[in-house]
Design a protein around this motif. Structure first.
Motif, PDB file in Angstrom:
ATOM      1  N   ASN A 163       0.911  -1.110  -0.193  1.00 40.37           N
ATOM      2  CA  ASN A 163       0.087   0.096   0.127  1.00 40.37           C
ATOM      3  C   ASN A 163       0.481   1.470  -0.087  1.00 40.37           C
ATOM      4  O   ASN A 163       1.790   1.266  -0.651  1.00 40.37           O
ATOM      5  N   TRP A 164       0.521   1.972   0.222  1.00 40.47           N
ATOM      6  CA  TRP A 164       1.252   3.484   0.418  1.00 40.47           C
ATOM      7  C   TRP A 164       1.142   3.521   2.022  1.00 40.47           C
ATOM      8  O   TRP A 164       0.203   3.652   2.705  1.00 40.47           O
ATOM      9  N   ASP A 165       1.920   4.546   2.092  1.00 38.36           N
ATOM     10  CA  ASP A 165       1.496   5.805   3.869  1.00 38.36           C
ATOM     11  C   ASP A 165       1.020   7.593   3.641  1.00 38.36           C
ATOM     12  O   ASP A 165       2.280   7.828   3.597  1.00 38.36           O
ATOM     13  N   HIS A 166       0.851   7.482   3.499  1.00 37.52           N
ATOM     14  CA  HIS A 166       0.073   8.804   2.789  1.00 37.52           C
ATOM     15  C   HIS A 166      -1.769   9.011   4.042  1.00 37.52           C
ATOM     16  O   HIS A 166      -1.923   7.816   3.495  1.00 37.52           O
ATOM     17  N   PHE A 167      -1.722  10.625   4.049  1.00 41.26           N
ATOM     18  CA  PHE A 167      -2.746  10.391   4.070  1.00 41.26           C
ATOM     19  C   PHE A 167      -4.079  11.243   4.376  1.00 41.26           C
ATOM     20  O   PHE A 167      -5.378  11.551   4.524  1.00 41.26           O
ATOM     21  N   TYR A 168      -3.761  11.242   2.509  1.00 41.14           N
ATOM     22  CA  TYR A 168      -4.459  11.979   2.344  1.00 41.14           C
ATOM     23  C   TYR A 168      -4.215  11.343   0.270  1.00 41.14           C
ATOM     24  O   TYR A 168      -3.146  11.604  -0.229  1.00 41.14           O
ATOM     25  N   PRO A 169      -5.321  11.208  -0.380  1.00 39.28           N
ATOM     26  CA  PRO A 169      -5.531  11.073  -1.846  1.00 39.28           C
ATOM     27  C   PRO A 169      -4.509  11.712  -2.706  1.00 39.28           C
ATOM     28  O   PRO A 169      -3.636  13.062  -2.395  1.00 39.28           O
ATOM     29  N   VAL A 216       6.168   3.887  -0.086  1.00 39.29           N
ATOM     30  CA  VAL A 216       6.841   3.299   0.757  1.00 39.29           C
ATOM     31  C   VAL A 216       6.679   4.074   2.443  1.00 39.29           C
ATOM     32  O   VAL A 216       5.564   4.834   2.155  1.00 39.29           O
ATOM     33  N   ASN A 217       7.073   3.384   3.130  1.00 38.43           N
ATOM     34  CA  ASN A 217       6.934   3.881   4.880  1.00 38.43           C
ATOM     35  C   ASN A 217       7.417   5.371   4.966  1.00 38.43           C
ATOM     36  O   ASN A 217       8.871   5.924   4.246  1.00 38.43           O
ATOM     37  N   CYS A 218       6.817   6.275   5.690  1.00 37.73           N
ATOM     38  CA  CYS A 218       7.505   7.640   5.746  1.00 37.73           C
ATOM     39  C   CYS A 218       8.136   8.112   7.178  1.00 37.73           C
ATOM     40  O   CYS A 218       7.640   7.873   8.138  1.00 37.73           O
ATOM     41  N   ASN A 219       9.321   7.776   6.070  1.00 35.24           N
ATOM     42  CA  ASN A 219      10.322   8.219   8.348  1.00 35.24           C
ATOM     43  C   ASN A 219      10.019   9.072   8.823  1.00 35.24           C
ATOM     44  O   ASN A 219      10.350   9.266  10.607  1.00 35.24           O
ATOM     45  N   LEU A 228       9.519   3.561  17.587  1.00 32.50           N
ATOM     46  CA  LEU A 228       8.018   3.031  17.067  1.00 32.50           C
ATOM     47  C   LEU A 228       8.094   2.549  16.193  1.00 32.50           C
ATOM     48  O   LEU A 228       7.333   1.374  15.977  1.00 32.50           O
ATOM     49  N   GLN A 229       8.243   2.596  15.127  1.00 32.38           N
ATOM     50  CA  GLN A 229       8.375   1.897  13.305  1.00 32.38           C
ATOM     51  C   GLN A 229       9.158   0.486  13.364  1.00 32.38           C
ATOM     52  O   GLN A 229       8.277  -0.204  13.304  1.00 32.38           O
ATOM     53  N   ALA A 230       9.853   0.377  14.175  1.00 33.08           N
ATOM     54  CA  ALA A 230      10.626  -0.578  14.534  1.00 33.08           C
ATOM     55  C   ALA A 230      10.471  -1.830  15.049  1.00 33.08           C
ATOM     56  O   ALA A 230       9.898  -2.911  14.444  1.00 33.08           O
ATOM     57  N   THR A 265      10.669   2.054   3.056  1.00 32.53           N
ATOM     58  CA  THR A 265      10.710   3.127   3.757  1.00 32.53           C
ATOM     59  C   THR A 265      11.169   4.122   2.864  1.00 32.53           C
ATOM     60  O   THR A 265      12.138   3.973   2.096  1.00 32.53           O
ATOM     61  N   GLY A 266      11.080   5.351   3.383  1.00 28.84           N
ATOM     62  CA  GLY A 266      11.866   6.120   2.332  1.00 28.84           C
ATOM     63  C   GLY A 266      11.917   7.492   3.036  1.00 28.84           C
ATOM     64  O   GLY A 266      11.134   7.895   4.423  1.00 28.84           O
ATOM     65  N   SER A 267      12.332   8.641   2.823  1.00 26.97           N
ATOM     66  CA  SER A 267      12.215  10.411   3.545  1.00 26.97           C
ATOM     67  C   SER A 267      10.890  10.683   3.554  1.00 26.97           C
ATOM     68  O   SER A 267      10.433  11.529   3.976  1.00 26.97           O
ATOM     69  N   GLY A 268       9.603  10.673   3.027  1.00 24.87           N
ATOM     70  CA  GLY A 268       8.362  11.061   2.790  1.00 24.87           C
ATOM     71  C   GLY A 268       9.129  12.717   2.530  1.00 24.87           C
ATOM     72  O   GLY A 268       9.822  13.211   1.849  1.00 24.87           O
ATOM     73  N   TRP A 269       7.447  12.897   1.179  1.00 25.91           N
ATOM     74  CA  TRP A 269       7.712  13.884   0.285  1.00 25.91           C
ATOM     75  C   TRP A 269       6.689  15.019  -0.211  1.00 25.91           C
ATOM     76  O   TRP A 269       6.169  15.926  -0.241  1.00 25.91           O
ATOM     77  N   PHE A 270       5.035  14.277   0.287  1.00 24.62           N
ATOM     78  CA  PHE A 270       4.172  15.073   0.214  1.00 24.62           C
ATOM     79  C   PHE A 270       3.718  15.677   1.177  1.00 24.62           C
ATOM     80  O   PHE A 270       3.346  15.618   2.286  1.00 24.62           O
ATOM     81  N   GLU A 271       4.078  17.336   0.838  1.00 27.42           N
ATOM     82  CA  GLU A 271       4.184  18.605   2.016  1.00 27.42           C
ATOM     83  C   GLU A 271       2.792  18.420   2.730  1.00 27.42           C
ATOM     84  O   GLU A 271       2.053  18.744   3.826  1.00 27.42           O
ATOM     85  N   ARG A 272       1.117  18.170   1.577  1.00 22.77           N
ATOM     86  CA  ARG A 272       0.266  18.024   2.719  1.00 22.77           C
ATOM     87  C   ARG A 272       0.235  17.295   3.772  1.00 22.77           C
ATOM     88  O   ARG A 272      -0.599  17.758   4.707  1.00 22.77           O
ATOM     89  N   ASP A 273       0.479  16.458   3.773  1.00 22.09           N
ATOM     90  CA  ASP A 273       0.618  15.133   4.612  1.00 22.09           C
ATOM     91  C   ASP A 273       0.943  16.335   6.064  1.00 22.09           C
ATOM     92  O   ASP A 273       0.676  16.328   7.703  1.00 22.09           O
TER      93      ASP A 273
END
Length: 271
Positions: A46-52, A84-87, A94-96, A119-127
């Motif tokens: 799946n993916w690790d976001h909070f909005y479409p 991926v997971n957003c670190n 907790l992630q572990a 996992t990854g570093s994250g990028w979606f600013e709205r989240d």
């Protein structure tokens, strides 16, 4: 010297990123997970976001890690994880612990669990903005991932019970100065959207970082995306060394026919 001579005998595997966690009911997602496992898919993401990420930006959406725990209980055979997971969204320890717990939930009959820590570093600013996380810069987020990964690995060694296996780490991204160094240091799987003609240059960078990190990368699994690509592209990626192919599907109508075509291609390539 770092070895980047990939295992050409490793079979092709197909992962499906099931992204109707936006614009779909959970019933659709649950049914799709069962059907895709029954079809013979190797990995579910799946993916690790909070909005479409497409369509109505305020459309229906569900949180990813809660869903992964449900998949761990629901499925019997497939490996699975976030892509991926957003670190940034959770404390490293907790992630572990979350990953270890889902790993145990997914142990069904076999000797080990089936969770992949992608996992990854994250990028979606709205989240970040909506949930109160500091967005910072891309470099800062990558530095935070570099700090988190050793903590995650150390926590796995301390947990009781420990994970059922060495949980595979997938790192997504293509940046040559930071991301690929993290791949060389930590990853079992490297995932990107880099086209076949661009992979040799990335492999050269990986080899240099592997020499710096004093790590043998001969077992590194190369992963890439199929959506929007045809069989000629897939064959070129295969020839370049890709062995895990991901195919993204979005809801509420899941493209099972597309998944079947790629399963047929996988089986033909594997002979």
């Amino acid at each position: 010297m770092a070895d980047l001579s990939f295992d050409t005998d490793r079979p092709v595997r197909l992962g499906v990123q099931l992204a109707p966690q936006h614009h779909a009911s959970y019933a659709v997602i649950r049914d799709a997970v069962t059907r895709l496992e029954d079809m013979g898919v190797d990995v579910l993401f799946n993916w690790d976001h909070f909005y479409p990420l497409s369509g109505d930006p305020d459309g229906t959406h569900f949180e990813g890690w809660s869903m992964l725990a449900a998949w761990a209980e629901q499925t019997e055979r497939v490996e699975f994880g976030p892509l991926v997971n957003c670190n940034s969204y959770r404390n490293a320890d907790l992630q572990a612990d979350m990953a270890r717990t889902i790993d145990h939930i997914s142990k069904k009959g076999g000797d080990t669990g089936r969770f992949i820590f992608a996992t990854g570093s994250g990028w979606f600013e709205r989240d970040y903005d909506e949930y109160g996380y500091d967005f910072g810069t891309a470099g800062q987020r990558l530095d935070a991932l570099a700090e988190a990964l050793p903590r995650i690995e150390a926590r796995w060694a301390q947990l009781n019970p420990e994970p059922t296996r060495d949980i595979p780490i997938l790192i997504g991204g293509k940046g040559e100065q930071k991301t690929l160094r993290l791949v060389a240091r930590h990853a079992d799987i490297w995932h990107s959207f880099v086209p076949a003609e661009g992979l040799p240059g990335k492999f050269d960078v990986l080899k240099r970082w592997a020499e710096t990190e004093q790590r043998d990368l001969s077992t590194l699994v190369i992963s890439n995306e199929l959506k929007g690509r045809g069989e000629q592209d897939a064959r070129a990626l295969f020839d370049a060394g890709v062995r895990l192919f991901t195919f993204g599907v979005s809801g509420p109508e899941v493209d099972f026919d597309g998944v079947r075509r790629w399963l047929d291609w996988r089986d033909a390539v594997n002979g």
